[in-house]
Write a protein that holds these residues in place. Structure first.
Motif, mmCIF file in Angstrom:
data_model
loop_
_atom_site.group_PDB
_atom_site.id
_atom_site.type_symbol
_atom_site.label_atom_id
_atom_site.label_comp_id
_atom_site.label_asym_id
_atom_site.label_seq_id
_atom_site.Cartn_x
_atom_site.Cartn_y
_atom_site.Cartn_z
ATOM 1 N N GLN A 1 -5.612 -1.379 11.015
ATOM 2 C CA GLN A 1 -6.504 -1.686 9.798
ATOM 3 C C GLN A 1 -6.183 -1.021 8.519
ATOM 4 O OE1 GLN A 1 -7.530 -0.059 12.558
ATOM 5 N NE2 GLN A 1 -8.733 -1.488 13.776
ATOM 6 N N LEU A 2 -6.455 -1.701 7.405
ATOM 7 C CA LEU A 2 -6.071 -1.300 6.296
ATOM 8 C C LEU A 2 -7.408 -0.264 5.982
ATOM 9 C CD1 LEU A 2 -5.401 -4.726 4.406
ATOM 10 C CD2 LEU A 2 -4.009 -3.165 5.483
ATOM 11 N N GLN A 3 -7.042 1.061 5.561
ATOM 12 C CA GLN A 3 -8.146 1.760 5.147
ATOM 13 C C GLN A 3 -8.654 1.719 3.563
ATOM 14 O OE1 GLN A 3 -7.088 5.729 6.176
ATOM 15 N NE2 GLN A 3 -9.328 6.528 5.702
ATOM 16 N N LEU A 4 -9.798 1.388 3.709
ATOM 17 C CA LEU A 4 -10.454 1.262 2.251
ATOM 18 C C LEU A 4 -11.738 2.233 2.218
ATOM 19 C CD1 LEU A 4 -10.439 -2.438 1.970
ATOM 20 C CD2 LEU A 4 -8.998 -0.951 0.754
ATOM 21 N N VAL A 5 -11.922 3.002 1.041
ATOM 22 C CA VAL A 5 -12.964 3.937 0.947
ATOM 23 C C VAL A 5 -13.738 3.456 -0.148
ATOM 24 C CG1 VAL A 5 -13.606 6.318 0.686
ATOM 25 C CG2 VAL A 5 -11.584 5.631 2.139
ATOM 26 N N GLU A 6 -15.209 3.412 0.131
ATOM 27 C CA GLU A 6 -15.991 2.935 -0.801
ATOM 28 C C GLU A 6 -16.654 3.951 -1.458
ATOM 29 O OE1 GLU A 6 -16.387 -0.229 2.579
ATOM 30 O OE2 GLU A 6 -16.552 2.035 2.279
ATOM 31 N N ALA A 24 -7.822 2.262 -1.763
ATOM 32 C CA ALA A 24 -7.051 1.905 -0.922
ATOM 33 C C ALA A 24 -6.304 3.181 -0.397
ATOM 34 C CB ALA A 24 -6.010 0.785 -0.926
ATOM 35 N N SER A 25 -5.983 3.316 0.821
ATOM 36 C CA SER A 25 -5.376 4.612 1.315
ATOM 37 C C SER A 25 -4.224 4.060 2.126
ATOM 38 C CB SER A 25 -6.423 5.546 2.000
ATOM 39 O OG SER A 25 -5.460 6.539 2.463
ATOM 40 N N GLY A 26 -2.920 4.445 1.679
ATOM 41 C CA GLY A 26 -1.752 4.182 2.514
ATOM 42 C C GLY A 26 -1.167 2.949 2.572
ATOM 43 N N PHE A 27 -1.569 2.160 1.686
ATOM 44 C CA PHE A 27 -0.974 0.862 1.457
ATOM 45 C C PHE A 27 -1.163 0.247 0.043
ATOM 46 C CE2 PHE A 27 -4.551 -1.948 1.431
ATOM 47 C CZ PHE A 27 -5.623 -1.421 1.828
ATOM 48 N N THR A 28 -0.534 -0.571 -0.316
ATOM 49 C CA THR A 28 -0.687 -1.234 -1.890
ATOM 50 C C THR A 28 -1.856 -2.165 -1.730
ATOM 51 O OG1 THR A 28 1.520 -0.652 -2.087
ATOM 52 C CG2 THR A 28 0.517 -2.225 -3.597
ATOM 53 N N ASP A 73 -8.024 -2.797 -10.414
ATOM 54 C CA ASP A 73 -6.918 -1.899 -11.282
ATOM 55 C C ASP A 73 -5.582 -1.725 -10.037
ATOM 56 O OD1 ASP A 73 -5.571 -0.023 -12.476
ATOM 57 O OD2 ASP A 73 -7.167 0.911 -13.427
ATOM 58 N N ASN A 74 -4.577 -2.415 -10.314
ATOM 59 C CA ASN A 74 -3.527 -2.173 -9.367
ATOM 60 C C ASN A 74 -3.030 -0.817 -9.457
ATOM 61 O OD1 ASN A 74 -4.292 -4.642 -8.015
ATOM 62 N ND2 ASN A 74 -2.624 -5.780 -9.179
ATOM 63 N N ALA A 75 -2.822 -0.487 -10.848
ATOM 64 C CA ALA A 75 -2.306 0.846 -11.013
ATOM 65 C C ALA A 75 -3.067 2.049 -10.307
ATOM 66 C CB ALA A 75 -1.993 0.990 -12.539
ATOM 67 N N LYS A 76 -4.432 1.965 -9.995
ATOM 68 C CA LYS A 76 -5.264 2.892 -9.453
ATOM 69 C C LYS A 76 -5.476 2.523 -7.994
ATOM 70 C CE LYS A 76 -7.437 4.809 -13.622
ATOM 71 N NZ LYS A 76 -8.775 5.034 -14.285
ATOM 72 N N TYR A 95 -19.966 -2.538 1.282
ATOM 73 C CA TYR A 95 -18.829 -2.627 2.012
ATOM 74 C C TYR A 95 -17.630 -3.093 1.220
ATOM 75 C CZ TYR A 95 -21.815 -1.149 6.054
ATOM 76 O OH TYR A 95 -22.759 -0.540 6.944
ATOM 77 N N CYS A 96 -16.305 -2.716 1.214
ATOM 78 C CA CYS A 96 -15.349 -3.329 0.786
ATOM 79 C C CYS A 96 -14.380 -3.666 1.938
ATOM 80 C CB CYS A 96 -14.690 -2.902 -0.487
ATOM 81 S SG CYS A 96 -13.781 -1.217 -0.114
ATOM 82 N N ILE A 97 -13.707 -4.790 1.903
ATOM 83 C CA ILE A 97 -12.542 -5.060 3.051
ATOM 84 C C ILE A 97 -11.727 -6.250 2.616
ATOM 85 C CG2 ILE A 97 -14.261 -7.012 3.916
ATOM 86 C CD1 ILE A 97 -13.604 -5.968 6.622
ATOM 87 N N ALA A 98 -10.588 -6.202 3.056
ATOM 88 C CA ALA A 98 -9.631 -7.131 2.957
ATOM 89 C C ALA A 98 -10.222 -8.551 3.473
ATOM 90 C CB ALA A 98 -8.377 -6.879 3.594
ATOM 91 N N VAL A 99 -10.046 -9.649 2.718
ATOM 92 C CA VAL A 99 -10.725 -10.994 3.048
ATOM 93 C C VAL A 99 -9.691 -12.136 3.045
ATOM 94 C CG1 VAL A 99 -13.011 -10.248 2.303
ATOM 95 C CG2 VAL A 99 -11.427 -11.485 0.803
#
Length: 123
Positions: A1-6, A24-28, A73-76, A95-99
């Motif tokens: 899974q893609l790790q996202l932290v809210e 996001a952690s560990g991926f772009t 903000d893709n840079a961040k 919550y945030c999640i890839a959709v």
């Protein structure tokens, strides 16, 4: 899974504002369409807002349109949800999640949810 932290939730009075962050952690994050969802006690989780990775197009639930703004903000490596004119009915865990974002419908890409961030709107 893609790790996202809210983060960014809290207690705010009606009419107040908060800005939520989804890091996001560990991926772009650039390559993913990201959505914010919320779940209030006793209610189903619902899509609040989504932002496309390709053209920046957005979706807002009718209940938040004109009050919430999603941005990235893709840079961040972060997606934000600016929430203004908050109402008690906005109280929920966010919550945030890839959709997958097709025909103005946001659907979670997978069924793994992070901790979320609590937003409480109360006087």
């Amino acid at each position: 899974q893609l790790q996202l932290v809210e983060s960014g939730g809290g207690l705010v009075q009606p009419g107040g504002s908060l800005r939520l962050s989804c890091a996001a952690s560990g991926f772009t994050l650039d390559y993913y369409t990201i959505g914010w969802f919320r779940q209030a006690p006793g209610k189903k989780r619902e899509a609040v807002s989504c932002i496309s990775s390709s053209d920046g197009s957005t979706y807002y639930a009718g209940s938040v349109k004109g009050r919430f703004t999603i941005s990235r903000d893709n840079a961040k490596n972060t997606v934000y949800l600016q929430m203004n004119s908050l109402k008690p009915e906005d109280t929920a865990v966010y919550y945030c999640i890839a959709v997958i974002f097709i025909q103005n419908i946001c659907s979670p890409m997978y069924d793994y949810w992070g901790q979320g961030t609590q937003v409480t709107v109360s006087s």
